[in-house]
Design an enzyme around this catalytic site. Structure first.
Site, mmCIF file in Angstrom:
data_model
loop_
_atom_site.group_PDB
_atom_site.id
_atom_site.type_symbol
_atom_site.label_atom_id
_atom_site.label_comp_id
_atom_site.label_asym_id
_atom_site.label_seq_id
_atom_site.Cartn_x
_atom_site.Cartn_y
_atom_site.Cartn_z
ATOM 1 N N GLU A 74 67.362 40.830 61.257
ATOM 2 C CA GLU A 74 67.856 40.790 59.884
ATOM 3 C C GLU A 74 69.356 41.058 59.814
ATOM 4 O O GLU A 74 70.057 40.505 58.968
ATOM 5 C CB GLU A 74 67.107 41.801 59.008
ATOM 6 C CG GLU A 74 65.598 41.615 58.965
ATOM 7 C CD GLU A 74 65.196 40.213 58.573
ATOM 8 O OE1 GLU A 74 65.959 39.539 57.862
ATOM 9 O OE2 GLU A 74 64.112 39.781 58.987
ATOM 10 N N GLY A 105 58.348 18.175 33.533
ATOM 11 C CA GLY A 105 59.026 19.323 34.120
ATOM 12 C C GLY A 105 58.142 20.032 35.118
ATOM 13 O O GLY A 105 56.941 19.762 35.212
#
Length: 641
Positions: free
Chosen positions: A424, A201
């Protein structure tokens, strides 16, 4: 045995050499090898000028030492009355003389002085030998001893109650626990428990914690060490440590042996530049034999962890060694909630803390990331002199983990601030307007980490696959900052470099890995991994021609251009919304999802203090990459782009 005899012979030779060096000054003394003459003959030699160098008077033994020009060393006994005339004669002839004090004890002092190095070395070897016998680990013969730490039942236990969010791996490991507790049940059916379990993992997902929990639940001895602790610069040490580890494990069977980061010693053999007969490969060979060789290791279960299963040697993964591969992945929303509850048990939290909301704000977070969020929240609350941790502290902690700490000290000029606001705003309105794009959770122009500003997407749910439309929508969103700069200012900045990097990488993966190109079709195009330790890129094993490479570049270029034009048309058609969002950002610095809706609709939004919060999927608009959703690609509008 041969190696042991060679070590002993080398040690004896070293002692002989040191003893010779120590005793050489004592036995080779020019004064002791001199020839004695009577005092009157010595005076005659001085008169005739046959004495060279310095004449030494030893008051303790009443002996004069000198040597003649021919090189012969002389000594003579003098009386106290003869000292004066002799010294006068020496001065007259221009011969130097010196007077030294001495006595009958000088021989013993000289002996002690010359033997001191030898005694020190003998004492050093005695001390190292005792440390080796006592198991101190510092002796010269202790290199081959295993460095594994034994955790017995008397120490505090980690159990499955301390592990959350990994229910499926826990179920797999319950069988091992049952075998360690009740082996007779399996032996009656001649069933063999797996000898090795490999936990695979990403970093921070809880592999080591699971191994500790297995030992705690089974109440058996637990040996733990890392793969790198086997390997040393001395040849044969790694293999010796493997043998010693399994010998200790046999004495404590039934037991567990946990090897963390096993890829350090279990890498594929024969792929290095230095040949196959190296120390790491010898260590791996011994590990293979120890796990499944002629000798049975009943009652010993080996658990290993790695985040690089692709580079492990095939012999290590065959049945009989690491029989089972248990996938330990980052938790889903339910798992994240359980992990947060475990970490919040010891922390005083305010009533406004909503664990469900916090779990939804952290998609893709590992267990280690969530532990960091809880700790950061507690640190922020302590810094603010609070008695309890509020939701606002955890919200800001999530943002700190994703994008770094606030940097209000980074002062922008009014012009830069305006350009960042429009940049943005371009991302934000595209997230609102483009179908299939993740809706925005927050847009801000407050600098955090390396980012001058960012938009944070809020996926409605955990996703494990992405559609072509979703990927193309994210690519168009990534273009929104540059489009807004170009439309409003007629000028572009370096702030979109990271946007383009993410967009280009994602489109190339769509074409070469995902088979999402209409022109090239459902095919995987890319390098076939060469030997992992020669470096995959050192060997050009590309599985397509130069003509296909040109088509890939053309297709990537086409998709990026279409995404840019799609973003340009969308923002140009909603120019007024772009202006409203940018002006609101200049005034307020931060807008949240519900506030963004009101601003885009032209409603008046009351000015409130910005409230820290966070989510995942931030697009950080800076020259260098920032912590946004790592493998969650920027991707896709509909194919009409």
């Amino acid at each position: 045995m041969k190696t042991r005899y060679l070590k002993i012979a080398g040690l004896v030779a070293l002692i002989i050499v040191v003893a010779g060096v120590a005793f050489f000054p004592f036995y080779w003394n020019p004064k002791k090898s001199s020839t004695q003459v009577i005092f009157s003959d010595f005076m005659d030699l001085v008169e005739t000028g046959q004495i060279a160098g310095t004449v030494v008077f030893n008051e303790g033994t009443h002996t004069i030492y000198a040597h003649v020009t021919a090189g012969q060393h002389l000594r003579t006994i003098y009386s106290k009355e003869a000292t004066g005339p002799l010294q006068e004669l020496l001065k007259k002839k221009g011969i130097r003389f010196a007077i030294e004090s001495g006595g009958g004890g000088s021989i013993w002092l000289s002996l002690l002085f010359n033997m001191l190095p030898f005694l020190l070395i003998i004492g050093l070897f005695v001390m190292m030998g005792r440390r080796s016998q006592m198991g101190g680990g510092g002796g010269p013969m202790s290199f081959g001893k295993s460095k594994a730490k034994l955790h017995d039942a008397t120490k505090p236990k980690v159990t499955f109650a301390d592990v959350a969010g990994e229910e499926e791996p826990k179920e797999e490991l319950l069988e091992v626990i049952e075998f360690l507790k009740h082996p007779q049940k399996f032996q009656a059916l001649h069933a063999k428990i797996p000898r090795g379990l490999l936990l695979v993992g990403p970093p921070g997902c809880g592999k080591t914690l699971l191994a500790k929990a297995v030992a705690g639940e089974a109440s058996v001895p637990f040996f733990s060490l890392s793969g790198s602790e086997f390997v040393e610069v001395f040849v044969g040490v790694g293999a010796s440590r493997v043998r010693d580890l399994f010998e200790q494990a046999k004495k404590n069977a039934p037991c567990l042996v946990f090897i963390d980061e096993i890829d350090a010693v279990g890498r594929h053999r024969g792929a290095g530049l230095g040949g196959g007969n190296d120390e790491r490969e010898q260590t791996l060979n011994q590990l293979l034999v120890a796990m499944d060789g002629f000798e049975a290791n009943s009652g010993i279960i080996v658990i290993a962890a790695t985040n690089r299963p692709d580079i492990l040697d095939p012999a290590l993964l065959r049945p009989g060694r690491f029989d089972r591969r248990i996938i330990v992945d980052n938790p889903d929303s339910k798992g994240r909630k359980a992990i947060l509850q475990v970490h919040l048990r010891e922390i005083p939290v305010a009533p406004d803390v909503n664990v469900d909301v916090l779990a939804k704000q952290t998609p893709g977070f590992s267990g280690a990331d969530l532990a960091s969020v809880v700790n950061e929240g507690a640190l922020l609350a302590a810094r603010r002199e609070k008695k309890m941790v509020n939701m606002v502290d955890f919200d800001e902690a999530v943002e700190r983990v994703i994008a770094g700490p606030l940097r209000r000290s980074r002062a922008l000029t009014p012009k830069e601030r305006e350009m960042v606001a429009y940049h943005e705003a371009g991302h934000a309105i595209l997230r609102k307007l483009i179908p299939h794009a993740d809706p925005p959770h927050k847009v801000t122009i407050i600098s955090r980490g390396m980012a001058l500003g960012y938009v944070m997407g809020a996926p409605p749910e955990d996703r494990y696959t992405r559609t072509r439309s979703e990927l193309l929508a994210e690519v168009s969103v990534a273009m929104g900052g540059r489009v807004a700069e170009d439309l409003v200012f007629g000028e572009i900045t370096t702030g979109a470099s990271n946007d383009f990097e993410q967009a280009t990488n994602m489109v190339r993966r769509m074409v070469t890995n995902f088979g999402m190109s209409d022109k090239l079709g459902p095919v995987t195009l890319g390098r076939q991994g060469g030997p992992v330790f020669l470096g995959r890129d050192m060997i050009d094993s590309r599985n397509y021609s130069e003509e296909i490479a040109y088509q890939i570049d053309q297709e990537v270029r086409r998709l990026l251009d279409e995404a840019y034009q799609y973003a340009h048309r969308t923002i140009e058609a909603n120019r007024e919304k772009l202006n409203r969002v940018a002006k609101a950002l200049i005034e307020r610095e931060t807008l949240y999802a519900e506030e963004l809706d009101d601003v885009m609709a032209g409603k008046v939004v009351a000015l409130e203090p910005s409230r820290p919060t966070a989510s995942a999927g931030a697009e950080a608009d800076i020259e260098a990459p920032t912590a946004a959703t790592p493998d969650a690609p920027p991707v896709a509008p509909p194919a009409t782009a």
